[in-house]
Write an enzyme that holds these catalytic residues in place. Sequence first.
Site, PDB file in Angstrom:
ATOM      1  N   GLU A   2       0.793  -1.228   0.000  1.00  0.00           N
ATOM      2  CA  GLU A   2       0.000   0.000   0.000  1.00  0.00           C
ATOM      3  C   GLU A   2       0.826   1.280   0.000  1.00  0.00           C
ATOM      4  O   GLU A   2       0.521   2.216   0.731  1.00  0.00           O
ATOM      5  CB  GLU A   2      -0.930  -0.027   1.216  1.00  0.00           C
ATOM      6  CG  GLU A   2      -0.220   0.012   2.601  1.00  0.00           C
ATOM      7  CD  GLU A   2       0.152  -1.347   3.171  1.00  0.00           C
ATOM      8  OE1 GLU A   2       0.316  -2.310   2.392  1.00  0.00           O
ATOM      9  OE2 GLU A   2       0.292  -1.436   4.398  1.00  0.00           O
TER      10      GLU A   2
ATOM     11  N   GLU B 198      -5.485  -2.800  -0.876  1.00  0.00           N
ATOM     12  CA  GLU B 198      -4.388  -1.814  -0.811  1.00  0.00           C
ATOM     13  C   GLU B 198      -4.937  -0.391  -0.749  1.00  0.00           C
ATOM     14  O   GLU B 198      -4.405   0.459  -0.037  1.00  0.00           O
ATOM     15  CB  GLU B 198      -3.425  -1.995  -1.981  1.00  0.00           C
ATOM     16  CG  GLU B 198      -2.828  -3.406  -2.142  1.00  0.00           C
ATOM     17  CD  GLU B 198      -2.276  -4.027  -0.867  1.00  0.00           C
ATOM     18  OE1 GLU B 198      -1.906  -3.282   0.056  1.00  0.00           O
ATOM     19  OE2 GLU B 198      -2.234  -5.278  -0.799  1.00  0.00           O
TER      20      GLU B 198
ATOM     21  N   HIS C 105      -5.947   0.639   2.723  1.00  0.00           N
ATOM     22  CA  HIS C 105      -4.839   1.066   3.580  1.00  0.00           C
ATOM     23  C   HIS C 105      -4.639   2.584   3.547  1.00  0.00           C
ATOM     24  O   HIS C 105      -3.948   3.127   4.417  1.00  0.00           O
ATOM     25  CB  HIS C 105      -3.537   0.389   3.146  1.00  0.00           C
ATOM     26  CG  HIS C 105      -3.300  -0.967   3.726  1.00  0.00           C
ATOM     27  ND1 HIS C 105      -3.288  -1.215   5.077  1.00  0.00           N
ATOM     28  CD2 HIS C 105      -3.029  -2.158   3.134  1.00  0.00           C
ATOM     29  CE1 HIS C 105      -3.014  -2.504   5.294  1.00  0.00           C
ATOM     30  NE2 HIS C 105      -2.860  -3.098   4.122  1.00  0.00           N
TER      31      HIS C 105
ATOM     32  N   GLU D 114      -3.770  -4.292   9.194  1.00  0.00           N
ATOM     33  CA  GLU D 114      -4.227  -5.329   8.268  1.00  0.00           C
ATOM     34  C   GLU D 114      -5.651  -5.836   8.561  1.00  0.00           C
ATOM     35  O   GLU D 114      -6.393  -6.144   7.632  1.00  0.00           O
ATOM     36  CB  GLU D 114      -3.236  -6.494   8.259  1.00  0.00           C
ATOM     37  CG  GLU D 114      -1.827  -6.110   7.796  1.00  0.00           C
ATOM     38  CD  GLU D 114      -1.760  -5.575   6.371  1.00  0.00           C
ATOM     39  OE1 GLU D 114      -2.749  -5.706   5.622  1.00  0.00           O
ATOM     40  OE2 GLU D 114      -0.706  -5.014   6.007  1.00  0.00           O
TER      41      GLU D 114
ATOM     42  N   TYR E 246      -5.009 -10.612   9.734  1.00  0.00           N
ATOM     43  CA  TYR E 246      -5.939 -10.095   8.732  1.00  0.00           C
ATOM     44  C   TYR E 246      -7.372 -10.537   9.018  1.00  0.00           C
ATOM     45  O   TYR E 246      -8.280  -9.719   9.174  1.00  0.00           O
ATOM     46  CB  TYR E 246      -5.554 -10.602   7.336  1.00  0.00           C
ATOM     47  CG  TYR E 246      -4.279 -10.037   6.757  1.00  0.00           C
ATOM     48  CD1 TYR E 246      -3.052 -10.226   7.385  1.00  0.00           C
ATOM     49  CD2 TYR E 246      -4.286  -9.335   5.557  1.00  0.00           C
ATOM     50  CE1 TYR E 246      -1.881  -9.733   6.843  1.00  0.00           C
ATOM     51  CE2 TYR E 246      -3.114  -8.834   4.996  1.00  0.00           C
ATOM     52  CZ  TYR E 246      -1.918  -9.036   5.646  1.00  0.00           C
ATOM     53  OH  TYR E 246      -0.755  -8.550   5.097  1.00  0.00           O
TER      54      TYR E 246
ATOM     55  N   LYS F 139       3.419 -15.727  -0.958  1.00  0.00           N
ATOM     56  CA  LYS F 139       2.208 -16.441  -0.537  1.00  0.00           C
ATOM     57  C   LYS F 139       1.965 -17.688  -1.390  1.00  0.00           C
ATOM     58  O   LYS F 139       1.360 -18.651  -0.928  1.00  0.00           O
ATOM     59  CB  LYS F 139       1.019 -15.482  -0.656  1.00  0.00           C
ATOM     60  CG  LYS F 139      -0.311 -16.063  -0.224  1.00  0.00           C
ATOM     61  CD  LYS F 139      -1.463 -15.100  -0.493  1.00  0.00           C
ATOM     62  CE  LYS F 139      -2.342 -15.628  -1.604  1.00  0.00           C
ATOM     63  NZ  LYS F 139      -3.653 -14.957  -1.701  1.00  0.00           N
TER      64      LYS F 139
HETATM   65  N1  BES Z   1       0.876  -4.484   3.753  1.00  0.00           N
HETATM   66  C1  BES Z   1       0.633  -5.759   3.170  1.00  0.00           C
HETATM   67  C2  BES Z   1       1.868  -6.432   2.639  1.00  0.00           C
HETATM   68  C3  BES Z   1       2.890  -6.746   3.719  1.00  0.00           C
HETATM   69  C4  BES Z   1       2.526  -7.299   4.930  1.00  0.00           C
HETATM   70  C5  BES Z   1       4.216  -6.496   3.463  1.00  0.00           C
HETATM   71  C6  BES Z   1       3.487  -7.570   5.892  1.00  0.00           C
HETATM   72  C7  BES Z   1       5.166  -6.764   4.427  1.00  0.00           C
HETATM   73  C8  BES Z   1       4.816  -7.298   5.632  1.00  0.00           C
HETATM   74  C9  BES Z   1      -0.385  -5.674   2.044  1.00  0.00           C
HETATM   75  O1  BES Z   1      -1.360  -4.709   2.246  1.00  0.00           O
HETATM   76  C10 BES Z   1      -1.110  -6.986   1.988  1.00  0.00           C
HETATM   77  O2  BES Z   1      -1.742  -7.295   2.952  1.00  0.00           O
HETATM   78  N2  BES Z   1      -1.003  -7.725   0.885  1.00  0.00           N
HETATM   79  C11 BES Z   1      -1.652  -9.002   0.728  1.00  0.00           C
HETATM   80  C12 BES Z   1      -2.883  -8.894  -0.117  1.00  0.00           C
HETATM   81  C13 BES Z   1      -4.184  -8.812   0.579  1.00  0.00           C
HETATM   82  C14 BES Z   1      -5.335  -8.889  -0.406  1.00  0.00           C
HETATM   83  C15 BES Z   1      -4.384  -9.794   1.695  1.00  0.00           C
HETATM   84  C16 BES Z   1      -0.693  -9.902  -0.001  1.00  0.00           C
HETATM   85  O3  BES Z   1       0.407  -9.451  -0.334  1.00  0.00           O
HETATM   86  O4  BES Z   1      -1.010 -11.056  -0.226  1.00  0.00           O
HETATM   87 ZN    ZN Z   2      -2.635  -5.153   3.803  1.00  0.00          ZN
END
Ligand code: BES
Ligand code: ZN
Length: 622
Positions: A292, A317, A320, A339, A401, A576
């Site tokens: 974000e 995003e 955020h 989150e 989350y 992921k």
């Molecule tokens: N801020 C996060 C990405 C993040 C989390 C980077 C922890 C570093 C450490 C971002 O907003 C996020 O949550 N991305 C998710 C997607 C979301 C739809 C759940 C992802 O990357 O999978």
């Molecule tokens: Zn996030």
Amino acid sequence: MLRRTLLLSAIAIPALSACASTVGAADPMAPLPHDTSSHARPDEARVRHVSLDLTADFDRKVFHGKATLDIVARNDAREIVLDSDGLVIRAVRAGTREAAYTIGEVSAGKGAPLTIQLNGPRQIEIEYESAPNASALQWLEPAQTASNKRFLFSQGQSIHNRTWIPTQDSPGIRQTYDARIVVPADLKAVMSAEMLTPDGEPAGEGQRAFRFRMPQPIPPYLIAIGIGDLAFRAVGPRTGVYAEPSVVERGAYECADMERMMDVAEALYGPYRWGRYDVLILPPSFPYGGMENPRLTFLTPTFLAGDRSLVSLVAHELAHSWSGNLVTNAVWADSWLNEGFTSYIEGRIGEALFGAEHARMAEALAWTDIQAALTTVTPDGQRLHWVGEVDANENSSAITYDKGATFLRTVERIVGRDRLDSYLRSYFDRYAFQPMTTQAFLADFRQHVVRGDAALEARLMLDQWAYEPGIPSNAVAPVASGFDEIPNYVAAFVAGGPAAAAPWEHWNTMQRQRYLQTMPRQLPAERLRELERAFALDTIGNMEVRFDWLMIAVRNGYQPSGPAVERFLSEQGRGKFVRPIYRALMDEGAWGQNLARTLYRNVRGRYHPIVQAGVDRIVTPA
Ligand code: BES
Ligand code: ZN
């Protein structure tokens, strides 16, 4: 309603209230909770503004140049402590004079304190360069991009920006920034800031400079940069897509709903305070789904499904821009404030755009993830507010989350949607551009919503949600009627029926995921072949669905899909997706372990340093 404007927060006024529950109010020296992930001592001296003048050297894979920091300090402060990780410091000046500095001991994952003597001047200039293996930066070779040109991007969250910026890298310490970035003339730079020079300006032989400015104070993990062969397509008056030229049209198609998403979020939670909202679609090694970065969300290209079915990522995003970027977890132990709130808002945006049934299906998938986490994660890892030694890089997303979002949905059900909406709107106004803690949030919520109503307090179970493991008893499992028929189709398939009996073509992505995710863990090879053939799962373009399928294939040691697994792990590097597949392979005996080890030897270099570090722990030598 007390609304602190940007103007007010930019000048040094004392905290407007002495209320202990308010952290980091407009007072630039307002007390902060201790951040175990940073060496900074913000109660003595704080960075308020970062000015970067850097050159991207793609040959050496380093940034070099200088950072000029504006500081606010207690009168008796003798030094300021910054975070640094692998930075090569060439010189430090305070005003016009050299300033004494020391680099302390490196602590694992946190880098080293960079302590600079303060003798009066409140501006210091640091001449430095980053290390070629800086964990925030991935320098891509031409072969790793769509344009076959070099590419660089940064990923700051959680504590990586200290590998390319010498500043106080703690989410409670808000800083404005500006930057001048010199890049090879065939590339373009973008940042999480207002772009001042869309076409760049000459900067010597074969180089161009791009300038940026971020006037809103942000936590330093949100400073971000991308450099590459970038094109831009507008999708709305305030929204657009940056990507390599061959990707930008697909990107603009996928992101067509962005402007509407902004309208929905603003109607719910108040004005979008950052000017434009653009996205940058990165090459496939981007380690996350999305990040974000303010004004410029960074996205994985794996969300380009061609049918807009994975745009909840963009909603997330964008959300955020309120939860996280406007009101920010003061320490990473309170990540759920970023989150969990954001996942809740993501759901609300999805519901407004695509309807209640769509939202219930997303909730039902997340609910299953929570249940799985409750059986696999230790009790300590099941708390929203992390206790004990927390690794800022670790993050059980089902808890932070989905449990976080479920908490807010539970509150919504109990206090009513209107009441929660107006509370959240006032919360974002009250704490705009400020850090937040779990404790301060609960105090604020009690003050504005519970208001001493003992019966309501008892029904909400706030402390249990925030501080205890597990899911409190007032949670209600989501019901998604769109999933009602799926168990029957799974059962019929398991009993030997044709996979094509399922109405796959009529299902949306979440229904397809549900079908695959609820298959029994063990399936005979013949059933797997039938499943793959019916829906061409080895090559299906939707990467979430392909991932769910490949997890089934790997867990069953289904060797015919080995080449598809290798392709999946080679063509993208989203953590992921990549980590669970390697984990499953390593659990699969000789076939899986050999595949994982051989492949990883070849593709490791393509992965982002953050993902490399994770997979290194999974794919261990024989
Ligand atoms: N801020 C996060 C990405 C993040 C989390 C980077 C922890 C570093 C450490 C971002 O907003 C996020 O949550 N991305 C998710 C997607 C979301 C739809 C759940 C992802 O990357 O999978
Ligand atoms: Zn996030």
